[in-house]
Design a protein around this motif. Structure first.
Motif, PDB file in Angstrom:
ATOM      1  N   VAL A   1       0.836  -1.204   0.000  1.00  0.00           N
ATOM      2  CA  VAL A   1       0.000   0.000   0.000  1.00  0.00           C
ATOM      3  C   VAL A   1       0.870   1.252   0.000  1.00  0.00           C
ATOM      4  N   ALA A   2       1.948   1.256   0.787  1.00  0.00           N
ATOM      5  CA  ALA A   2       2.853   2.415   0.825  1.00  0.00           C
ATOM      6  C   ALA A   2       3.528   2.616  -0.527  1.00  0.00           C
ATOM      7  N   ALA A   3       3.946   1.542  -1.170  1.00  0.00           N
ATOM      8  CA  ALA A   3       4.582   1.657  -2.487  1.00  0.00           C
ATOM      9  C   ALA A   3       3.595   2.213  -3.516  1.00  0.00           C
ATOM     10  N   ALA A   4       2.354   1.768  -3.454  1.00  0.00           N
ATOM     11  CA  ALA A   4       1.340   2.294  -4.380  1.00  0.00           C
ATOM     12  C   ALA A   4       1.093   3.780  -4.121  1.00  0.00           C
ATOM     13  N   ALA A   5       1.057   4.203  -2.855  1.00  0.00           N
ATOM     14  CA  ALA A   5       0.845   5.614  -2.531  1.00  0.00           C
ATOM     15  C   ALA A   5       2.021   6.464  -2.998  1.00  0.00           C
ATOM     16  N   VAL A   6       3.237   6.002  -2.754  1.00  0.00           N
ATOM     17  CA  VAL A   6       4.418   6.744  -3.201  1.00  0.00           C
ATOM     18  C   VAL A   6       4.434   6.840  -4.724  1.00  0.00           C
TER      19      VAL A   6
ATOM     20  N   VAL B   1       4.470  10.323  -6.870  1.00  0.00           N
ATOM     21  CA  VAL B   1       5.533  10.582  -7.842  1.00  0.00           C
ATOM     22  C   VAL B   1       4.932  10.834  -9.227  1.00  0.00           C
ATOM     23  N   LEU B   2       3.946  10.051  -9.620  1.00  0.00           N
ATOM     24  CA  LEU B   2       3.290  10.241 -10.913  1.00  0.00           C
ATOM     25  C   LEU B   2       2.599  11.601 -10.979  1.00  0.00           C
ATOM     26  N   PHE B   3       1.887  11.968  -9.926  1.00  0.00           N
ATOM     27  CA  PHE B   3       1.198  13.261  -9.884  1.00  0.00           C
ATOM     28  C   PHE B   3       2.205  14.412  -9.992  1.00  0.00           C
ATOM     29  N   THR B   4       3.295  14.337  -9.245  1.00  0.00           N
ATOM     30  CA  THR B   4       4.316  15.380  -9.282  1.00  0.00           C
ATOM     31  C   THR B   4       4.960  15.463 -10.664  1.00  0.00           C
ATOM     32  N   HIS B   5       5.251  14.325 -11.247  1.00  0.00           N
ATOM     33  CA  HIS B   5       5.853  14.303 -12.582  1.00  0.00           C
ATOM     34  C   HIS B   5       4.913  14.933 -13.609  1.00  0.00           C
TER      35      HIS B   5
END
Length: 181
Positions: A38-43, A47-51
């Motif tokens: 779950v943490a990996a999916a959130a990170v 990251v995708l949103f920021t990119h």
């Protein structure tokens, strides 16, 4: 043979031994693995949103700089043989105070351009100074002009400009233009 049918010598489903009990270590390991997933999916989502946001900003900056470079090349390259077309072309790329001022002086500008010598302008460098609250970009531009004189000589001149560009109706327009002395 049907699984419900009990034949001689086979064990009934209820007679099978129970699975071994889960240990506490296995439960903790599964919980930790789930939390990590779950943490990996959130990170990854962050990251995708920021990119994507940075990509949109970079594309917007590139579009505005491309327009300003093109406009300033046209602006610093007056054509005395097509003075009216030069003035009309610049007016079409303007908006706001720049367009109003340019429109009020368009005849004066066309006459003065017709008196110029052929000049070729080029943008040496341009960069966004800041993005304003209204979505406009304040761009600093460095230009060089080369004027060909009637005797064949060439005169070079450099200048700096502060240009404000804003996007209207899907296209960029110049809303302010000032030469920096």
């Amino acid at each position: 043979m049907s699984p419900r049918r009990n034949t001689a010598g086979s064990k009934a489903f209820t007679d099978l031994p129970a699975p071994p009990p889960r240990t506490r270590a296995l439960t903790v390991a599964l919980t930790v693995a789930t939390v990590l997933i779950v943490a990996a999916a959130a990170v990854s989502a962050v990251v995708l949103f920021t990119h994507q946001r940075q990509h949109r900003e970079a594309m917007r900056t590139a579009e505005s700089l491309g327009f300003v470079r093109s406009f300033m090349t046209d602006f610093t390259s007056p054509d005395p043989f097509n003075a009216n077309a030069y003035a009309d072309g610049l007016l079409a790329q303007g908006t706001g105070a720049f367009a109003e001022d340019f429109k009020s002086r368009i005849n004066e500008i066309a006459v003065s351009v017709a008196r110029f010598e052929p000049t070729a302008g080029e943008v040496l460098e341009a960069g966004v100074e800041r993005w304003n609250d209204d979505g406009s970009a304040t761009v600093v531009v460095v230009t060089r002009t080369v004027t060909t004189m009637p005797d064949g000589g060439r005169v070079e001149d450099g200048s700096r400009w502060v240009v404000t560009a804003i996007q209207e109706g899907g296209q960029w327009k110049i809303s302010d233009l000032a030469q920096v002395i």
